[in-house]
Design an enzyme around this catalytic site. Structure first.
Site, PDB file in Angstrom:
ATOM      1  N   ASP A  17      49.727  51.407  29.013  1.00 12.05           N
ATOM      2  CA  ASP A  17      49.829  50.008  28.587  1.00 12.05           C
ATOM      3  C   ASP A  17      50.975  49.807  27.607  1.00 12.05           C
ATOM      4  OD1 ASP A  17      47.723  48.950  30.094  1.00 12.05           O
ATOM      5  OD2 ASP A  17      46.259  49.734  28.656  1.00 12.05           O
ATOM      6  N   ALA A 155      39.038  42.289   8.664  1.00 16.08           N
ATOM      7  CA  ALA A 155      38.357  42.577   7.398  1.00 16.08           C
ATOM      8  C   ALA A 155      38.282  41.352   6.479  1.00 16.08           C
ATOM      9  CB  ALA A 155      39.016  43.766   6.697  1.00 16.08           C
TER      10      ALA A 155
HETATM   11  P1  NAP Z   1      48.701  52.466  21.223  1.00 20.29           P
HETATM   12  O1  NAP Z   1      48.459  52.808  19.805  1.00 20.29           O
HETATM   13  O2  NAP Z   1      48.885  53.553  22.204  1.00 20.29           O
HETATM   14  O3  NAP Z   1      47.530  51.488  21.745  1.00 20.29           O
HETATM   15  C1  NAP Z   1      46.198  51.775  21.469  1.00 20.29           C
HETATM   16  C2  NAP Z   1      45.398  51.709  22.744  1.00 20.29           C
HETATM   17  O4  NAP Z   1      45.328  50.365  23.219  1.00 20.29           O
HETATM   18  C3  NAP Z   1      45.987  52.534  23.894  1.00 20.29           C
HETATM   19  O5  NAP Z   1      44.945  53.290  24.474  1.00 20.29           O
HETATM   20  C4  NAP Z   1      46.503  51.473  24.856  1.00 20.29           C
HETATM   21  O6  NAP Z   1      46.498  51.886  26.221  1.00 20.29           O
HETATM   22  C5  NAP Z   1      45.475  50.402  24.629  1.00 20.29           C
HETATM   23  N1  NAP Z   1      45.806  49.042  25.095  1.00 20.29           N
HETATM   24  C6  NAP Z   1      46.984  48.382  25.038  1.00 20.29           C
HETATM   25  N2  NAP Z   1      46.851  47.146  25.545  1.00 20.29           N
HETATM   26  C7  NAP Z   1      45.562  47.042  25.951  1.00 20.29           C
HETATM   27  C8  NAP Z   1      44.794  45.996  26.549  1.00 20.29           C
HETATM   28  N3  NAP Z   1      45.335  44.794  26.822  1.00 20.29           N
HETATM   29  N4  NAP Z   1      43.467  46.218  26.801  1.00 20.29           N
HETATM   30  C9  NAP Z   1      42.906  47.386  26.497  1.00 20.29           C
HETATM   31  N5  NAP Z   1      43.572  48.402  25.924  1.00 20.29           N
HETATM   32  C10 NAP Z   1      44.880  48.226  25.647  1.00 20.29           C
HETATM   33  O7  NAP Z   1      49.956  51.463  21.222  1.00 20.29           O
HETATM   34  P2  NAP Z   1      50.594  50.799  22.498  1.00 20.29           P
HETATM   35  O8  NAP Z   1      50.254  51.584  23.715  1.00 20.29           O
HETATM   36  O9  NAP Z   1      52.010  50.519  22.151  1.00 20.29           O
HETATM   37  O10 NAP Z   1      49.824  49.406  22.583  1.00 20.29           O
HETATM   38  C11 NAP Z   1      50.040  48.399  21.650  1.00 20.29           C
HETATM   39  C12 NAP Z   1      48.715  47.766  21.386  1.00 20.29           C
HETATM   40  O11 NAP Z   1      47.904  48.642  20.630  1.00 20.29           O
HETATM   41  C13 NAP Z   1      48.748  46.525  20.558  1.00 20.29           C
HETATM   42  O12 NAP Z   1      49.088  45.389  21.311  1.00 20.29           O
HETATM   43  C14 NAP Z   1      47.324  46.484  20.021  1.00 20.29           C
HETATM   44  O13 NAP Z   1      46.488  45.680  20.844  1.00 20.29           O
HETATM   45  C15 NAP Z   1      46.844  47.906  20.117  1.00 20.29           C
HETATM   46  N6  NAP Z   1      46.414  48.364  18.792  1.00 20.29           N
HETATM   47  C16 NAP Z   1      45.097  48.630  18.630  1.00 20.29           C
HETATM   48  C17 NAP Z   1      44.608  48.969  17.387  1.00 20.29           C
HETATM   49  C18 NAP Z   1      43.139  49.216  17.258  1.00 20.29           C
HETATM   50  O14 NAP Z   1      42.460  49.196  18.279  1.00 20.29           O
HETATM   51  N7  NAP Z   1      42.626  49.411  16.055  1.00 20.29           N
HETATM   52  C19 NAP Z   1      45.456  49.049  16.287  1.00 20.29           C
HETATM   53  C20 NAP Z   1      46.797  48.793  16.493  1.00 20.29           C
HETATM   54  C21 NAP Z   1      47.280  48.432  17.759  1.00 20.29           C
HETATM   55  P3  NAP Z   1      47.444  53.109  26.746  1.00 20.29           P
HETATM   56  O15 NAP Z   1      46.736  54.352  26.301  1.00 20.29           O
HETATM   57  O16 NAP Z   1      47.449  52.968  28.238  1.00 20.29           O
HETATM   58  O17 NAP Z   1      48.797  52.934  26.107  1.00 20.29           O
END
Ligand code: NAP
Ligand code: MN
Length: 234
Positions: A17, A155
């Site tokens: 993603d 938070a």
């Molecule tokens: P990453 O740190 O690898 O992303 C965290 C996880 O989110 C990865 O497993 C990624 O999938 C998954 N993901 C991304 N878009 C998704 C969606 N629409 N639905 C479900 N899961 C999704 O960083 P990244 O791959 O560059 O992705 C950026 C995204 O990370 C941001 O847009 C944000 O949504 C997310 N993020 C999440 C957190 C948290 O959950 N606490 C914190 C910061 C950012 P893949 O393993 O296939 O890459």
């Protein structure tokens, strides 16, 4: 090798993603359809597994696919020097302090003042981004065929000193969410767009709304959102 043809009929994105999001941003949200080959971890947007490439090519040439139109969100950031910048988020746009202090944000929807938020920040998610950071922040999962945006608190503080909503708010596609920071310690704020940080000083206000820009994701005929959710999450 870095050339990207905006007149091609299809974008093929290989990775997880993260690679999908990076492709969208690097090429300025191309208007052609996109298909993902999942070599990453989760791959919510990445429809095809590498061992099913032949099936995909067959189905594609037979026109056996659907186009899923995904909603994006747009933020307009106004700073005190009179400058305005725009950001498009595919998953979400996060507004947070650039240091570890709590942040105070006056939030309105249209002409209605909603709250003075205090806490880490707020996250505005698209429906297809609702399964990402939004979900980890206890936001709701939204079917991407519904054209809305979700504001999820990060938070939120809830005491006699500060009161904020503790659940998500879901706004219609015609809403304009206006966020005006109230500065306490410093005037530096982070706008995090699909995981990429932009630091701003002296923001006057931020407007966030559902953008007209849609992402056209190719889906195979057996794709179904809710079964994908359970398959990836449970
Ligand atoms: P990453 O740190 O690898 O992303 C965290 C996880 O989110 C990865 O497993 C990624 O999938 C998954 N993901 C991304 N878009 C998704 C969606 N629409 N639905 C479900 N899961 C999704 O960083 P990244 O791959 O560059 O992705 C950026 C995204 O990370 C941001 O847009 C944000 O949504 C997310 N993020 C999440 C957190 C948290 O959950 N606490 C914190 C910061 C950012 P893949 O393993 O296939 O890459
Ligand atoms: Mn990733």
């Amino acid at each position: 090798s870095k050339e990207f043809n905006h007149h091609a009929e299809l974008t093929v994105c290989i990775g997880g993603d993260g690679a999908f999001l990076q492709t969208m941003h690097e090429h300025n949200f191309p208007s052609m359809p996109i298909i993902g080959i999942n070599t990453g971890h989760l791959g919510f947007f990445q429809e095809i597994s590498p061992d099913k490439l032949d099936d995909f090519i067959f189905n594609y040439t037979q026109n056996m696919y659907r186009l899923q139109k995904l909603t994006t969100v747009k933020a307009t950031v106004k700073t005190e020097d009179g400058a305005t910048t725009e950001h498009i988020g595919h998953n979400e746009i996060v507004i947070r302090g650039s240091h570890s202090y709590s942040i105070h944000l006056n939030i309105s929807i249209g002409d209605s003042f909603i709250e003075r938020f205090s806490g880490d920040g707020i996250l505005v998610a698209t429906p297809s981004g609702s399964t990402a950071y939004n979900y980890a922040a206890r936001g709701s999962i939204i079917d991407p065929s519904i054209n809305v945006m979700q504001i999820t608190p990060l938070a939120p503080i809830n005491t006699n000193a500060y009161r904020s909503f503790t659940s998500s708010i879901i706004c219609s596609k015609d809403s304009i969410v206006k966020i005006a920071p109230e500065y306490r310690f410093e005037d530096s704020i982070l706008i995090v767009v699909d995981g990429v940080e932009y630091q701003f000083k002296q923001i006057v206000d931020i407007s966030i709304f559902v953008s007209d820009l849609k992402v056209k994701l190719l889906r195979m005929s057996n794709y179904e959102f809710w079964s994908r959710v359970t398959e990836k999450f449970l």
